[in-house]
Design an enzyme around this catalytic site. Sequence first.
Site, PDB file in Angstrom:
ATOM      1  N   ASN A 208       0.854  -1.196   0.000  1.00 44.07           N
ATOM      2  CA  ASN A 208       0.000   0.000   0.000  1.00 44.07           C
ATOM      3  C   ASN A 208       0.891   1.247   0.000  1.00 44.07           C
ATOM      4  OD1 ASN A 208       0.408   0.939   2.864  1.00 44.07           O
ATOM      5  ND2 ASN A 208      -0.359  -1.124   3.251  1.00 44.07           N
ATOM      6  N   ASP A 277      -5.103  -6.089   4.932  1.00 40.72           N
ATOM      7  CA  ASP A 277      -6.197  -6.896   5.473  1.00 40.72           C
ATOM      8  C   ASP A 277      -6.190  -8.309   4.907  1.00 40.72           C
ATOM      9  OD1 ASP A 277      -7.323  -5.001   7.207  1.00 40.72           O
ATOM     10  OD2 ASP A 277      -8.173  -3.928   5.489  1.00 40.72           O
ATOM     11  N   LYS A 287       9.427 -17.310  -9.398  1.00 42.83           N
ATOM     12  CA  LYS A 287       8.797 -16.160 -10.045  1.00 42.83           C
ATOM     13  C   LYS A 287       7.701 -16.629 -11.008  1.00 42.83           C
ATOM     14  CE  LYS A 287       9.756 -12.210 -12.926  1.00 42.83           C
ATOM     15  NZ  LYS A 287      10.589 -11.775 -14.020  1.00 42.83           N
ATOM     16  N   PHE A 320      -5.020   4.019  14.539  1.00 44.17           N
ATOM     17  CA  PHE A 320      -5.259   4.993  13.466  1.00 44.17           C
ATOM     18  C   PHE A 320      -6.432   4.464  12.645  1.00 44.17           C
ATOM     19  CE2 PHE A 320      -2.120   8.393  12.673  1.00 44.17           C
ATOM     20  CZ  PHE A 320      -1.321   8.192  13.779  1.00 44.17           C
ATOM     21  N   LYS A 334     -14.430   1.945  15.295  1.00 43.46           N
ATOM     22  CA  LYS A 334     -13.161   1.214  15.518  1.00 43.46           C
ATOM     23  C   LYS A 334     -12.690   1.358  16.964  1.00 43.46           C
ATOM     24  CE  LYS A 334     -11.641   1.135  10.752  1.00 43.46           C
ATOM     25  NZ  LYS A 334     -10.997   1.800   9.655  1.00 43.46           N
ATOM     26  N   LYS A 338     -12.216  -2.169  18.722  1.00 49.65           N
ATOM     27  CA  LYS A 338     -10.835  -2.588  18.999  1.00 49.65           C
ATOM     28  C   LYS A 338     -10.413  -2.255  20.439  1.00 49.65           C
ATOM     29  CE  LYS A 338      -9.717  -2.314  14.085  1.00 49.65           C
ATOM     30  NZ  LYS A 338      -8.692  -2.369  13.083  1.00 49.65           N
TER      31      LYS A 338
HETATM   32  O1  PMT Z   1       2.910   6.114   6.444  1.00 53.92           O
HETATM   33  P1  PMT Z   1       2.412   7.450   5.912  1.00 53.92           P
HETATM   34  O2  PMT Z   1       2.678   7.619   4.442  1.00 53.92           O
HETATM   35  O3  PMT Z   1       2.913   8.591   6.751  1.00 53.92           O
HETATM   36  O4  PMT Z   1       0.804   7.436   6.051  1.00 53.92           O
HETATM   37  C1  PMT Z   1       0.202   7.448   7.315  1.00 53.92           C
HETATM   38  C2  PMT Z   1      -1.036   6.533   7.364  1.00 53.92           C
HETATM   39  C3  PMT Z   1      -2.110   7.080   6.441  1.00 53.92           C
HETATM   40  C4  PMT Z   1      -0.668   5.107   6.962  1.00 53.92           C
HETATM   41  C5  PMT Z   1      -1.507   6.556   8.864  1.00 53.92           C
HETATM   42  O5  PMT Z   1      -1.818   7.855   9.225  1.00 53.92           O
HETATM   43  C6  PMT Z   1      -2.722   5.672   9.075  1.00 53.92           C
HETATM   44  O6  PMT Z   1      -3.858   6.053   8.904  1.00 53.92           O
HETATM   45  N1  PMT Z   1      -2.470   4.384   9.477  1.00 53.92           N
HETATM   46  C7  PMT Z   1      -3.489   3.348   9.619  1.00 53.92           C
HETATM   47  C8  PMT Z   1      -3.920   2.840   8.284  1.00 53.92           C
HETATM   48  C9  PMT Z   1      -4.910   1.710   8.400  1.00 53.92           C
HETATM   49  O7  PMT Z   1      -4.536   0.605   8.237  1.00 53.92           O
HETATM   50  O8  PMT Z   1      -6.113   2.074   8.775  1.00 53.92           O
HETATM   51  P2  PMT Z   1      -7.330   1.016   9.016  1.00 53.92           P
HETATM   52  O9  PMT Z   1      -8.499   1.892   9.215  1.00 53.92           O
HETATM   53  O10 PMT Z   1      -7.347   0.012   7.932  1.00 53.92           O
HETATM   54  O11 PMT Z   1      -6.920   0.273  10.358  1.00 53.92           O
HETATM   55  C10 PMT Z   1      -7.319   0.709  11.643  1.00 53.92           C
HETATM   56  C11 PMT Z   1      -6.257   0.375  12.668  1.00 53.92           C
HETATM   57  O12 PMT Z   1      -6.117  -1.038  12.799  1.00 53.92           O
HETATM   58  C12 PMT Z   1      -4.895   0.895  12.361  1.00 53.92           C
HETATM   59  O13 PMT Z   1      -4.299   1.347  13.557  1.00 53.92           O
HETATM   60  C13 PMT Z   1      -4.162  -0.316  11.807  1.00 53.92           C
HETATM   61  O14 PMT Z   1      -2.755  -0.239  12.104  1.00 53.92           O
HETATM   62  C14 PMT Z   1      -4.824  -1.462  12.545  1.00 53.92           C
HETATM   63  N2  PMT Z   1      -4.879  -2.702  11.756  1.00 53.92           N
HETATM   64  C15 PMT Z   1      -5.513  -2.746  10.554  1.00 53.92           C
HETATM   65  C16 PMT Z   1      -5.616  -3.936   9.869  1.00 53.92           C
HETATM   66  C17 PMT Z   1      -5.052  -5.111  10.415  1.00 53.92           C
HETATM   67  N3  PMT Z   1      -5.099  -6.248   9.788  1.00 53.92           N
HETATM   68  N4  PMT Z   1      -4.409  -5.031  11.599  1.00 53.92           N
HETATM   69  C18 PMT Z   1      -4.334  -3.876  12.287  1.00 53.92           C
HETATM   70  O15 PMT Z   1      -3.743  -3.819  13.369  1.00 53.92           O
END
Ligand code: PMT
Length: 397
Positions: A208, A277, A287, A320, A334, A338
């Site tokens: 990503n 995810d 490959k 986040f 969330k 969580k």
């Molecule tokens: O790295 P940069 O270029 O500076 O960009 C920053 C950012 C946009 C990546 C950052 O600010 C951000 O938003 N990070 C979280 C991105 C994300 O995965 O969001 P989400 O809404 O899908 O997930 C919610 C939370 O669950 C996040 O804290 C994530 O780390 C966590 N998560 C998500 C999926 C997963 N399988 N496991 C997790 O722990």
Amino acid sequence: MREKHIIVAVSAGIAAYKAIEVVSRLRKKGAEVKVVMTENATHIASPLTFGEISGHPVAIDMFEQVHQWDVEHIALATWADTYVVVPATANVIGKIYAGIADDMLTTTIMATKAPKYLCPAMNTEMYNNPITQRNLEGLQALGYHIMEPAEGWLACGITGVGRLPEPEAIVEWLESQMCKSNELEGTTVLVTAGGTQENIDPVRYIGNRSSGKMGYAIAEQAARMGANVILVSAPTSLAVPSGVDFVPVDSALSMQHAVESRYDTVDVVVMAAAVSDFRVLHKAEQKIKKMESMTLELVKNPDILQGLGAKKKHQILVGFAAETEHVIEYGQDKVARKNLDMLVANDVSKSNAGFNVDTNEGYFLYPNKDPKEMPNMKKSELAHNIMKEVVELVKNK
Ligand code: PMT
């Protein structure tokens, strides 16, 4: 740096020209800067340039009256809240340590109560000379902050220690020293950063757009506040912030292992990483060859943060949320799902927020408090705001 009053004092090292860029970078960060030069330094770099870049007259001569009523060296010393000598020559270092005040630089530094920073730069033999080392150690014992000189090619034609570090590194060092606090001393903070990579075959992966900038800024800020910082990072092109314990990972599963194996020993987790995810069910050993079309079967990855929330004991959990619509509503969901203490919900549909940019904005969400709006700002500034909230959460635990 905003609203800081910084004196950049320039002594006569051959690298004096680099101080021009230091002044420029400090101003870009919002600081007000006044320049003091030794008479000898004016033979190496032009006071005119320093005047133009700083936006203030340069103080050189003790007997030239710039302000009508003030005694100039005392006025400058009182005005400053930070004093940095760049470059600091062996001569100036020796004079400061000996208490000699015979020019604008040495009188202002003696008269100011501001924290003092020295960036020594000189020939290797001069730097290693026991007299210079004694002077630096003595100044350090008196509370002066000393930046280690870099190694490299020196103007005298040899390669060794004594080179003035690059302006970017000087400003970074200065910023990290100036913003140090002990608010999180004794606290272990684990930060995740970057975008996980899910291998398809030995050369391809699903990834990503996360650059890691947000997470690295948080790790850096936590370290500045005195925390023990563990940075669990997916691959990025960023330099590891100094003073953090770095744990490189790649996939969501490797990030999960790195985080969960340390979970019992940490006090705070900040999950800024963009975790995939899904992962590929059957990774190819070799490959994959070109073909007309192909289908990849994906399986769900574990939600690392949700897993941490479910087994939370003493830890504070900050997540986040990367959203493109209904930022508060989806984010709040969330927080509950969580079991978080705080969530930073950023609107990643904006061009100046979220993935791979230097700025960010959004909302701080909590389980039992109103959201706090965060306007657009540098990621370093947002990291500072996030960690300030963490300090409060730790205090109120
Ligand atoms: O790295 P940069 O270029 O500076 O960009 C920053 C950012 C946009 C990546 C950052 O600010 C951000 O938003 N990070 C979280 C991105 C994300 O995965 O969001 P989400 O809404 O899908 O997930 C919610 C939370 O669950 C996040 O804290 C994530 O780390 C966590 N998560 C998500 C999926 C997963 N399988 N496991 C997790 O722990």
